[in-house]
Design a protein around this motif. Sequence first.
Motif, PDB file in Angstrom:
ATOM      1  N   HIS A   1       0.816  -1.216   0.000  1.00 23.43           N
ATOM      2  CA  HIS A   1       0.000   0.000   0.000  1.00 23.43           C
ATOM      3  C   HIS A   1       0.850   1.268   0.000  1.00 23.43           C
ATOM      4  O   HIS A   1       0.305   2.365  -0.037  1.00 23.43           O
ATOM      5  CB  HIS A   1      -0.954  -0.003   1.198  1.00 23.43           C
ATOM      6  CG  HIS A   1      -1.925  -1.143   1.153  1.00 23.43           C
ATOM      7  ND1 HIS A   1      -2.832  -1.308   0.133  1.00 23.43           N
ATOM      8  CD2 HIS A   1      -2.105  -2.192   1.990  1.00 23.43           C
ATOM      9  CE1 HIS A   1      -3.543  -2.394   0.341  1.00 23.43           C
ATOM     10  NE2 HIS A   1      -3.125  -2.957   1.467  1.00 23.43           N
ATOM     11  N   ASN A   2       2.143   1.103   0.020  1.00 22.56           N
ATOM     12  CA  ASN A   2       3.056   2.239  -0.022  1.00 22.56           C
ATOM     13  C   ASN A   2       3.234   2.656  -1.478  1.00 22.56           C
ATOM     14  O   ASN A   2       3.828   1.942  -2.270  1.00 22.56           O
ATOM     15  CB  ASN A   2       4.399   1.850   0.602  1.00 22.56           C
ATOM     16  CG  ASN A   2       5.354   3.013   0.694  1.00 22.56           C
ATOM     17  OD1 ASN A   2       5.100   4.089   0.152  1.00 22.56           O
ATOM     18  ND2 ASN A   2       6.458   2.785   1.378  1.00 22.56           N
ATOM     19  N   ARG A   3       2.739   3.811  -1.833  1.00 22.80           N
ATOM     20  CA  ARG A   3       2.770   4.285  -3.230  1.00 22.80           C
ATOM     21  C   ARG A   3       4.164   4.750  -3.655  1.00 22.80           C
ATOM     22  O   ARG A   3       4.412   4.917  -4.838  1.00 22.80           O
ATOM     23  CB  ARG A   3       1.778   5.429  -3.414  1.00 22.80           C
ATOM     24  CG  ARG A   3       0.368   5.062  -3.083  1.00 22.80           C
ATOM     25  CD  ARG A   3      -0.323   4.572  -4.301  1.00 22.80           C
ATOM     26  NE  ARG A   3      -1.729   4.299  -3.994  1.00 22.80           N
ATOM     27  CZ  ARG A   3      -2.379   3.311  -4.520  1.00 22.80           C
ATOM     28  NH1 ARG A   3      -1.791   2.516  -5.369  1.00 22.80           N
ATOM     29  NH2 ARG A   3      -3.639   3.106  -4.205  1.00 22.80           N
ATOM     30  N   SER A   4       5.069   4.957  -2.717  1.00 22.96           N
ATOM     31  CA  SER A   4       6.380   5.495  -3.072  1.00 22.96           C
ATOM     32  C   SER A   4       7.392   4.409  -3.464  1.00 22.96           C
ATOM     33  O   SER A   4       8.519   4.730  -3.818  1.00 22.96           O
ATOM     34  CB  SER A   4       6.947   6.321  -1.908  1.00 22.96           C
ATOM     35  OG  SER A   4       7.191   5.477  -0.795  1.00 22.96           O
ATOM     36  N   LEU A   5       6.978   3.142  -3.439  1.00 24.75           N
ATOM     37  CA  LEU A   5       7.904   2.069  -3.815  1.00 24.75           C
ATOM     38  C   LEU A   5       8.061   2.017  -5.335  1.00 24.75           C
ATOM     39  O   LEU A   5       7.097   2.170  -6.084  1.00 24.75           O
ATOM     40  CB  LEU A   5       7.405   0.711  -3.319  1.00 24.75           C
ATOM     41  CG  LEU A   5       7.426   0.478  -1.815  1.00 24.75           C
ATOM     42  CD1 LEU A   5       6.911  -0.920  -1.502  1.00 24.75           C
ATOM     43  CD2 LEU A   5       8.807   0.660  -1.243  1.00 24.75           C
ATOM     44  N   SER A   6       9.270   1.784  -5.761  1.00 29.01           N
ATOM     45  CA  SER A   6       9.544   1.688  -7.197  1.00 29.01           C
ATOM     46  C   SER A   6       9.069   0.344  -7.738  1.00 29.01           C
ATOM     47  O   SER A   6       8.716  -0.557  -6.979  1.00 29.01           O
ATOM     48  CB  SER A   6      11.047   1.839  -7.445  1.00 29.01           C
ATOM     49  OG  SER A   6      11.731   0.710  -6.937  1.00 29.01           O
ATOM     50  N   ARG A   7       9.093   0.210  -9.046  1.00 22.63           N
ATOM     51  CA  ARG A   7       8.713  -1.065  -9.658  1.00 22.63           C
ATOM     52  C   ARG A   7       9.661  -2.171  -9.230  1.00 22.63           C
ATOM     53  O   ARG A   7       9.236  -3.306  -9.022  1.00 22.63           O
ATOM     54  CB  ARG A   7       8.720  -0.954 -11.183  1.00 22.63           C
ATOM     55  CG  ARG A   7       7.547  -0.248 -11.738  1.00 22.63           C
ATOM     56  CD  ARG A   7       7.615  -0.255 -13.254  1.00 22.63           C
ATOM     57  NE  ARG A   7       6.501   0.480 -13.780  1.00 22.63           N
ATOM     58  CZ  ARG A   7       5.681  -0.011 -14.678  1.00 22.63           C
ATOM     59  NH1 ARG A   7       5.872  -1.203 -15.162  1.00 22.63           N
ATOM     60  NH2 ARG A   7       4.674   0.702 -15.106  1.00 22.63           N
ATOM     61  N   GLU A   8      10.927  -1.851  -9.116  1.00 22.39           N
ATOM     62  CA  GLU A   8      11.926  -2.836  -8.698  1.00 22.39           C
ATOM     63  C   GLU A   8      11.645  -3.316  -7.273  1.00 22.39           C
ATOM     64  O   GLU A   8      11.730  -4.507  -6.981  1.00 22.39           O
ATOM     65  CB  GLU A   8      13.336  -2.244  -8.798  1.00 22.39           C
ATOM     66  CG  GLU A   8      14.440  -3.170  -8.350  1.00 22.39           C
ATOM     67  CD  GLU A   8      14.569  -4.429  -9.198  1.00 22.39           C
ATOM     68  OE1 GLU A   8      15.204  -5.390  -8.722  1.00 22.39           O
ATOM     69  OE2 GLU A   8      14.040  -4.476 -10.327  1.00 22.39           O
ATOM     70  N   GLN A   9      11.315  -2.400  -6.393  1.00 22.65           N
ATOM     71  CA  GLN A   9      10.990  -2.776  -5.022  1.00 22.65           C
ATOM     72  C   GLN A   9       9.723  -3.633  -4.981  1.00 22.65           C
ATOM     73  O   GLN A   9       9.660  -4.610  -4.231  1.00 22.65           O
ATOM     74  CB  GLN A   9      10.822  -1.527  -4.147  1.00 22.65           C
ATOM     75  CG  GLN A   9      12.137  -0.817  -3.869  1.00 22.65           C
ATOM     76  CD  GLN A   9      11.920   0.510  -3.176  1.00 22.65           C
ATOM     77  OE1 GLN A   9      11.080   1.312  -3.594  1.00 22.65           O
ATOM     78  NE2 GLN A   9      12.686   0.744  -2.122  1.00 22.65           N
ATOM     79  N   GLN A  10       8.725  -3.294  -5.800  1.00 19.08           N
ATOM     80  CA  GLN A  10       7.498  -4.093  -5.875  1.00 19.08           C
ATOM     81  C   GLN A  10       7.806  -5.500  -6.380  1.00 19.08           C
ATOM     82  O   GLN A  10       7.273  -6.483  -5.876  1.00 19.08           O
ATOM     83  CB  GLN A  10       6.475  -3.430  -6.816  1.00 19.08           C
ATOM     84  CG  GLN A  10       5.913  -2.122  -6.306  1.00 19.08           C
ATOM     85  CD  GLN A  10       4.896  -2.328  -5.192  1.00 19.08           C
ATOM     86  OE1 GLN A  10       4.431  -3.422  -4.929  1.00 19.08           O
ATOM     87  NE2 GLN A  10       4.557  -1.237  -4.520  1.00 19.08           N
ATOM     88  N   ARG A  11       8.703  -5.595  -7.364  1.00 16.45           N
ATOM     89  CA  ARG A  11       9.098  -6.897  -7.898  1.00 16.45           C
ATOM     90  C   ARG A  11       9.795  -7.730  -6.828  1.00 16.45           C
ATOM     91  O   ARG A  11       9.540  -8.929  -6.679  1.00 16.45           O
ATOM     92  CB  ARG A  11      10.021  -6.710  -9.106  1.00 16.45           C
ATOM     93  CG  ARG A  11      10.349  -7.983  -9.849  1.00 16.45           C
ATOM     94  CD  ARG A  11      11.335  -7.735 -10.978  1.00 16.45           C
ATOM     95  NE  ARG A  11      12.641  -7.355 -10.511  1.00 16.45           N
ATOM     96  CZ  ARG A  11      13.539  -8.198 -10.000  1.00 16.45           C
ATOM     97  NH1 ARG A  11      13.260  -9.471  -9.882  1.00 16.45           N
ATOM     98  NH2 ARG A  11      14.728  -7.763  -9.600  1.00 16.45           N
TER      99      ARG A  11
END
Length: 186
Positions: free
Chosen positions: A61-71
């Motif tokens: 739910h943290n919108r500030s995470l990058s795509r890499e962090q989400q991956r």
Amino acid sequence: MLFEREPLTPQGRKEVLMRLFGAAASRGGDWAVANHVPVAVLEAHGEFATHIRFILDAARHNRSLSREQQRLLHKAERLLDALPDSIMQTLPAGPEDNWLQLYRMLVDMHGLLEDALPDLDAEEYTSIVQKMVQLSEAVAASAAVEVSAASMFALLLVQVHLNKYEAPKKRSAPRRRKRKKPAAKS
């Protein structure tokens, strides 16, 4: 000569060290029964999995995470889902089997969480690591391979021997692409 000895080859040394590790690490008998997980391991896994799932859900739910962090978080979740199978394979594994699977998986998960969530505070990070240690301790207490000072020393000797006699990996030079020449103007 009557007592002429043949020198021990590196392969022979490896076999001697592996037997030494097997003797030091084996609990003997049917220590861990296949398809049986002790209550202490179940409790430690439950605490760890619940805690990590809470962290993963909060991070999603943290919108500030990058795509890499989400991956990386998604990869950590897949590791968490594979943890029960890893526990089931680690518990009955003998010294000659892949008894390190769970421990390697926990190390991989630690790295993923560390990279995906660099803003963890000291208290949260300590809590994650403590739960990993508790899970690995519960599994080690119930596994067919005994983790002791003697077995770890023997394992360290095997690792040093393998590092010494393993051929260094050759690094290949990066391939260079030929540049296309611009088309001639007519």
